[in-house]
Enzyme design. Structure first.
Site, PDB file in Angstrom:
ATOM      1  N   ASP A 120       0.826  -1.215   0.000  1.00 14.25           N
ATOM      2  CA  ASP A 120       0.000   0.000   0.000  1.00 14.25           C
ATOM      3  C   ASP A 120       0.856   1.260   0.000  1.00 14.25           C
ATOM      4  OD1 ASP A 120      -2.372  -1.365  -0.003  1.00 14.25           O
ATOM      5  OD2 ASP A 120      -2.757  -1.155   2.140  1.00 14.25           O
ATOM      6  N   CYS A 178     -18.127 -15.219  -8.891  1.00 12.25           N
ATOM      7  CA  CYS A 178     -19.086 -15.444  -7.800  1.00 12.25           C
ATOM      8  C   CYS A 178     -20.391 -16.080  -8.274  1.00 12.25           C
ATOM      9  CB  CYS A 178     -19.387 -14.128  -7.091  1.00 12.25           C
ATOM     10  SG  CYS A 178     -17.935 -13.367  -6.333  1.00 12.25           S
ATOM     11  N   CYS A 181     -24.230 -15.869  -6.633  1.00 12.89           N
ATOM     12  CA  CYS A 181     -24.185 -15.438  -5.226  1.00 12.89           C
ATOM     13  C   CYS A 181     -24.205 -13.915  -5.138  1.00 12.89           C
ATOM     14  CB  CYS A 181     -22.934 -15.987  -4.538  1.00 12.89           C
ATOM     15  SG  CYS A 181     -22.815 -15.523  -2.792  1.00 12.89           S
ATOM     16  N   CYS A 184     -22.953 -10.650  -0.427  1.00 14.71           N
ATOM     17  CA  CYS A 184     -22.270  -9.422  -0.027  1.00 14.71           C
ATOM     18  C   CYS A 184     -23.020  -8.192  -0.521  1.00 14.71           C
ATOM     19  CB  CYS A 184     -20.825  -9.408  -0.528  1.00 14.71           C
ATOM     20  SG  CYS A 184     -20.632  -9.434  -2.323  1.00 14.71           S
ATOM     21  N   CYS A 188     -24.507  -5.431   2.316  1.00 13.49           N
ATOM     22  CA  CYS A 188     -23.846  -4.138   2.506  1.00 13.49           C
ATOM     23  C   CYS A 188     -24.830  -3.140   3.106  1.00 13.49           C
ATOM     24  CB  CYS A 188     -23.305  -3.605   1.178  1.00 13.49           C
ATOM     25  SG  CYS A 188     -22.507  -1.985   1.343  1.00 13.49           S
ATOM     26  N   CYS A 204     -19.497   3.642   0.950  1.00  9.93           N
ATOM     27  CA  CYS A 204     -18.832   2.576   1.707  1.00  9.93           C
ATOM     28  C   CYS A 204     -18.524   3.007   3.144  1.00  9.93           C
ATOM     29  CB  CYS A 204     -17.543   2.177   0.987  1.00  9.93           C
ATOM     30  SG  CYS A 204     -16.618   0.875   1.825  1.00  9.93           S
ATOM     31  N   CYS A 231     -15.087  -1.675   7.999  1.00  5.76           N
ATOM     32  CA  CYS A 231     -16.328  -2.450   7.943  1.00  5.76           C
ATOM     33  C   CYS A 231     -16.014  -3.780   7.267  1.00  5.76           C
ATOM     34  CB  CYS A 231     -17.414  -1.706   7.166  1.00  5.76           C
ATOM     35  SG  CYS A 231     -18.967  -2.635   6.993  1.00  5.76           S
ATOM     36  N   CYS A 234     -19.349  -7.186   4.212  1.00  4.41           N
ATOM     37  CA  CYS A 234     -19.346  -7.944   2.955  1.00  4.41           C
ATOM     38  C   CYS A 234     -18.461  -9.180   3.045  1.00  4.41           C
ATOM     39  CB  CYS A 234     -18.920  -7.059   1.789  1.00  4.41           C
ATOM     40  SG  CYS A 234     -17.211  -6.466   1.877  1.00  4.41           S
ATOM     41  N   CYS A 238     -19.502 -13.724   3.225  1.00  2.00           N
ATOM     42  CA  CYS A 238     -18.969 -14.428   2.058  1.00  2.00           C
ATOM     43  C   CYS A 238     -18.700 -15.904   2.378  1.00  2.00           C
ATOM     44  CB  CYS A 238     -17.680 -13.766   1.592  1.00  2.00           C
ATOM     45  SG  CYS A 238     -16.935 -14.567   0.140  1.00  2.00           S
TER      46      CYS A 238
END
Length: 299
Positions: A120, A178, A181, A184, A188, A204, A231, A234, A238
């Site tokens: 990062d 996914c 599905c 998530c 949210c 978000c 948070c 999501c 999963c």
């Protein structure tokens, strides 16, 4: 190299060639055009650097991508919730130490080869390079889904060494990993996943509790409770995160505030903040903003 990476505590490692990721760049620029980056204006700068490593390291030939599973086998003692990644000491520090050790191992005996480490700490799109290195794919929540789930840090070593590459997932799996599905998307709390596989930062909770520095006039009213930093909603729903075991290495880096009760959070002083949050990701947010988050949650 892989054996050594696992001994260092990494949960996955893959290698990609350093060629440009053209399709990933196009998708990223579409998200920028839609305004999904909110006021993180730095994301709109130097987009080419995110998908072409030679812009960060001249002569780069290989991209070594490492995953680190950060799940801990415990739950916080308070209703105030902090994202799992922040329940460890600052990953930028210990991940870099591990990557430096791995880079030294990889380059031992070589002469004139260069490398660059990023956790990062550069424009590089770490999730997309993890996909390219065969370590998983992006889920509908916009996170990397590896074989052991999405609770993982990503660290990268760019090197001028030419190394054998690992194959990314099949194209069909990458385009619709996914399937049907939508857990998530539906879970949210703020509707940030209204376009699957993209995250609208303007909605978000993680963005608003970690990154957002403004006053909120230009964004929808976001109800963040009970999250005061980050948070995980999501990720919590999963199916990929239903792990049967927890990594042992992560327990070495447990943050010292995990025992906090509601009262500990609500009566937190600036001195206590320095004592318990120094060297963690919450330190970057600062005492005053954490206090505001706690007060907002109590209302």
């Amino acid at each position: 190299m892989k054996d050594y990476a696992f001994r260092l505590g990494f949960s996955g490692i893959g290698i990609a060639g350093a060629g440009a990721l053209v399709e990933a760049r196009q998708q990223f620029e579409q998200s920028i055009a839609l305004g999904f980056h909110a006021d993180m204006l730095y994301l709109a700068r130097e987009t080419g650097h995110r998908f072409l490593p030679t812009r960060l390291l001249a002569g780069c030939q290989s991209v070594i991508v490492c995953l680190y599973d950060y799940r801990l086998p415990l739950e916080l003692q308070s209703r105030y919730k902090v994202a799992r990644y922040a329940q460890l000491k600052d990953y930028h520090i210990f991940m870099r130490e591990k990557l430096e050790a791995l880079a030294a191992f990889v380059h031992a005996g070589t002469t004139g080869e260069q490398y660059k480490i990023t956790v990062d700490t550069s424009p590089l799109s770490e999730k997309q390079w993890a996909v390219q290195a065969g370590l998983g794919h992006l889920g509908k929540n916009g996170l990397l889904l590896s074989s052991s789930g999405s609770y993982c840090f990503i660290g990268i070593i760019l090197t001028t060494l030419h190394l054998p590459t690992t194959e990314p997932a099949a194209l069909a799996e990458r385009q619709d990993p996914c399937g049907s599905c939508r857990l998530c998307v539906e879970a949210c709390p703020a509707g940030a996943l209204h376009e699957p596989y993209r995250v609208d930062a303007r909605r978000c909770i993680a963005y608003h509790t970690v990154e957002y520095k403004g006053t909120g006039e230009h964004f929808p009213k976001i109800q963040c409770s009970p999250w005061i930093f980050g948070c995980d909603r999501c990720q919590e729903v999963c199916p990929r995160n239903r792990a049967l075991s927890y990594p042992t290495d992560a327990q070495r880096y447990q943050a010292p505030f995990l025992h906090f009760t509601d009262s500990d959070w609500e009566n937190l002083t600036s001195e206590q903040f320095q004592r318990y949050f120094s060297g963690t990701c919450l330190q970057r947010r600062g005492y005053e903003k954490i206090r505001v988050a706690i007060s907002r949650d109590k209302e």
